[in-house]
Design an enzyme around this catalytic site. Structure first.
Site, PDB file in Angstrom:
ATOM      1  CG  ASP A  56      -2.079   0.968   0.954  1.00 27.37           C
ATOM      2  OD1 ASP A  56      -2.381   1.426  -0.090  1.00 27.37           O
ATOM      3  OD2 ASP A  56      -2.599   1.333   2.098  1.00 27.37           O
ATOM      4  CE1 TYR A  77      -0.091   8.489   4.436  1.00 28.95           C
ATOM      5  CE2 TYR A  77       1.801   9.591   4.165  1.00 28.95           C
ATOM      6  CZ  TYR A  77       0.850   9.537   4.801  1.00 28.95           C
ATOM      7  OH  TYR A  77       0.250  10.202   5.991  1.00 28.95           O
ATOM      8  CG  HIS A 123      -4.104  10.583   2.985  1.00 29.99           C
ATOM      9  ND1 HIS A 123      -5.135  10.535   3.804  1.00 29.99           N
ATOM     10  CD2 HIS A 123      -3.298   9.715   3.278  1.00 29.99           C
ATOM     11  CE1 HIS A 123      -5.046   9.370   4.670  1.00 29.99           C
ATOM     12  NE2 HIS A 123      -3.838   8.853   4.438  1.00 29.99           N
ATOM     13  NE  ARG A 140       5.186  14.659  10.675  1.00 30.34           N
ATOM     14  CZ  ARG A 140       4.898  13.592  10.242  1.00 30.34           C
ATOM     15  NH1 ARG A 140       4.450  12.559  10.802  1.00 30.34           N
ATOM     16  NH2 ARG A 140       4.089  13.640   8.941  1.00 30.34           N
ATOM     17  CG  ASP A 144      -5.385   0.326   4.195  1.00 31.37           C
ATOM     18  OD1 ASP A 144      -5.559  -0.412   4.898  1.00 31.37           O
ATOM     19  OD2 ASP A 144      -4.528   1.324   4.309  1.00 31.37           O
ATOM     20  NE  ARG A 191      -7.633   6.299  10.050  1.00 29.54           N
ATOM     21  CZ  ARG A 191      -6.852   6.397   9.082  1.00 29.54           C
ATOM     22  NH1 ARG A 191      -5.343   5.704   8.988  1.00 29.54           N
ATOM     23  NH2 ARG A 191      -7.449   6.499   7.641  1.00 29.54           N
ATOM     24  CD  GLN A 205      -2.687   4.469  10.906  1.00 38.38           C
ATOM     25  OE1 GLN A 205      -4.021   4.537  11.023  1.00 38.38           O
ATOM     26  NE2 GLN A 205      -1.807   4.790   9.973  1.00 38.38           N
ATOM     27  CE1 TYR A 251       3.650   7.552  12.681  1.00 38.46           C
ATOM     28  CE2 TYR A 251       2.478   7.386  14.874  1.00 38.46           C
ATOM     29  CZ  TYR A 251       3.312   8.160  14.007  1.00 38.46           C
ATOM     30  OH  TYR A 251       3.545   9.350  13.933  1.00 38.46           O
ATOM     31  CE  LYS A 257      -3.216   2.177   7.693  1.00 40.56           C
ATOM     32  NZ  LYS A 257      -4.004   2.961   6.785  1.00 40.56           N
ATOM     33  CB  THR A 269      -7.388  -4.925   2.350  1.00 40.23           C
ATOM     34  OG1 THR A 269      -6.230  -4.570   3.434  1.00 40.23           O
ATOM     35  CG2 THR A 269      -7.344  -3.814   1.433  1.00 40.23           C
ATOM     36  CB  THR A 293      -6.205   7.728   1.809  1.00 45.42           C
ATOM     37  OG1 THR A 293      -6.034   6.771   2.863  1.00 45.42           O
ATOM     38  CG2 THR A 293      -7.347   8.477   2.123  1.00 45.42           C
ATOM     39  CD  GLU A 332      -7.098  12.782   4.525  1.00 46.14           C
ATOM     40  OE1 GLU A 332      -7.133  11.989   4.001  1.00 46.14           O
ATOM     41  OE2 GLU A 332      -7.023  14.108   3.752  1.00 46.14           O
TER      42      GLU A 332
HETATM   43 CA    CA Z   1      -3.934   3.027   2.798  1.00 47.00          CA
END
Ligand code: CA
Length: 438
Positions: free
Chosen positions: A139, A141, A146, A155, A245, A249, A252, A256, A265, A269, A372, A386
């Protein structure tokens, strides 16, 4: 990778199957996506099918009738397989040859109509299965919108990390838990640590999310230790699908760092059952992302003039949500967001070339996800993280129900289509999944 438009893209072409000629349909004669199905009422093996209007063409049966005999024994035996892998492994020219033959067979004045009719099954009578035996799943990004949104939540002072405009960021996902549209998704359990809690607890995710993506099935074909030059990458992509996906959260956020996504994740899927071929998408090629002044040029191994000019694909994506209460009250699914694959920072070809650039061998039937798909506006945000800004700006469903993340019973429905003047509409069908309790 020039725009290879031929008679199979003729917007005026009609099928003898009337449902394929309805404006706004997903599966006109110009689409012809591949999938795998079995008839619900019969005890029969899985087989390859092609969607046309409200019908499915049984390619195994059609090959048995000799309708593809002019294409040679390799293609005929690939069409008799229970998964798409053998056909995928033959590469795009084979799929294009099957497409052309099917186009002729299904045309208004097509030959062998009785034999073709004998191979049709109403779509409502079949069970659609995972179309490809997926060996590896990666996957990416690739949406800068996104990446910037998510980055700025975690951040604020430094949303986009310095590697983003150089490296197509990705991670290795898990193939074993990829399921076809319609499969219920059980809410995952995991380690969760609240922002102010001292220690984590183990329990059901409270921040279950979807991610609206486009998946690409790969032809593969590079031996380990060899690369896929950017000019050849397009030929290594068989076709595209819808991909959700599912993401927990809270799991994650805690797991992560430092190695990236893992159990947040890999519990599930979802993919759509129909694989839209790159041939069907030829009329919808657009330039790759127009990098603003000041952005670095792609490194030479990620740059080809053809890719800059036509590496993008104008696929309009949509996310719909339907709560259990909405379904009980007979309400239609509610559109949560919409975006476009054309707004991705990296093209599919760049993702493939980058993936193999270290000599990693890609195999027929491997799946890559775009990441995403989000755009510049709030209505273009392709996941709830988001859209609700990590829960700070909840959305309100037509019933008045509030969502920060997914509730049990919620159904997520992904849709996508390509549309432009002078071309037939190419739809992707749907990718659905209902959230079940932990
Ligand atoms: Ca993804």
């Amino acid at each position: 990778m020039t725009r290879l438009v031929n008679r199979t893209h003729d917007a005026k072409a009609r099928s003898f199957i009337e449902s394929a000629n309805q404006p706004g349909g997903d599966f006109p004669i110009q689409n012809l996506p591949f999938g795998v199905f079995r008839r619900r009422a019969r005890q029969e093996a899985e087989r390859i099918g092609v969607a046309i209007g409200d019908q499915v063409v049984d390619l195994r049966r059609a090959a048995g009738h000799g309708l593809f005999s002019a294409l040679g024994s390799e293609i005929q035996s690939a069409l008799a397989a229970p998964v798409l892998n053998p056909l995928v492994a033959l590469g795009r020219p084979a799929a294009a040859a099957v497409r052309e033959r099917l186009f002729d067979l299904l045309a208004q004045d097509g030959p062998s109509r009785n034999n073709v009719v004998d191979c049709l099954a109403p779509a409502e009578s079949v069970e659609l299965l995972l179309p490809v035996a997926i060996g590896d799943y990666t996957d990416f990004y690739a949406s800068i919108h996104h990446a910037t949104n998510v980055g700025s939540m975690f951040r604020p002072e430094n949303p986009l990390l310095p590697n983003y405009k150089y490296v197509p960021i990705g991670y290795h996902g898990r193939a074993s838990s990829i399921v076809v549209s319609g499969t219920p998704i059980k809410r995952p359990m995991g380690q969760i640590k609240g922002d102010v809690a001292a220690d984590p607890v183990f329990g059901p995710s409270r921040s279950l999310d979807y991610e609206s993506e486009i998946g690409g099935y790969l032809v593969g074909g590079n031996r380990q230790g060899t690369e896929i030059p950017i000019a050849e990458a397009e030929s290594r992509i068989f076709g595209l699908c819808l991909l959700n996906d599912w993401s927990a959260r809270d799991i994650q956020a805690w797991e992560y760092q430092p190695l990236g996504p893992f159990l947040a994740k890999n519990f599930a899927t979802s993919v759509s059952p129909w694989v839209v071929t790159m041939e069907a998408l030829a009329p919808f090629r657009v330039p790759g992302f127009d990098r603003p002044a000041g952005d670095p040029a792609p490194l030479p191994y990620l740059f080809a003039e053809t890719d800059r000019r036509a590496g993008g694909i104008a696929v309009a994506t949509e996310v719909y949500l339907s709560s259990a209460r909405m379904r009980a009250e007979g309400m239609a699914p509610w559109r949560v967001s919409h975006a476009s694959l054309a707004s991705m920072y990296w093209t599919m070809a760049q993702l493939v070339t980058h993936h193999a650039s270290n000599g990693c061998n890609l195999r027929p039937g491997d799946l890559i996800g775009s990441g995403t798909i989000s755009g510049p506006e709030k209505e273009n945000r392709g996941c709830l993280l988001e859209l609700t800004w990590r829960g700070a700006e909840p959305v309100t469903l037509p019933t008045g129900e509030i969502r920060r993340f997914l509730a049990d019973g919620d159904e997520v429905i992904l849709r996508a289509a390509c549309e432009r003047a002078g071309a037939a509409r190419i739809g992707f069908g749907e990718c659905r999944g209902v959230v079940e309790p932990a």
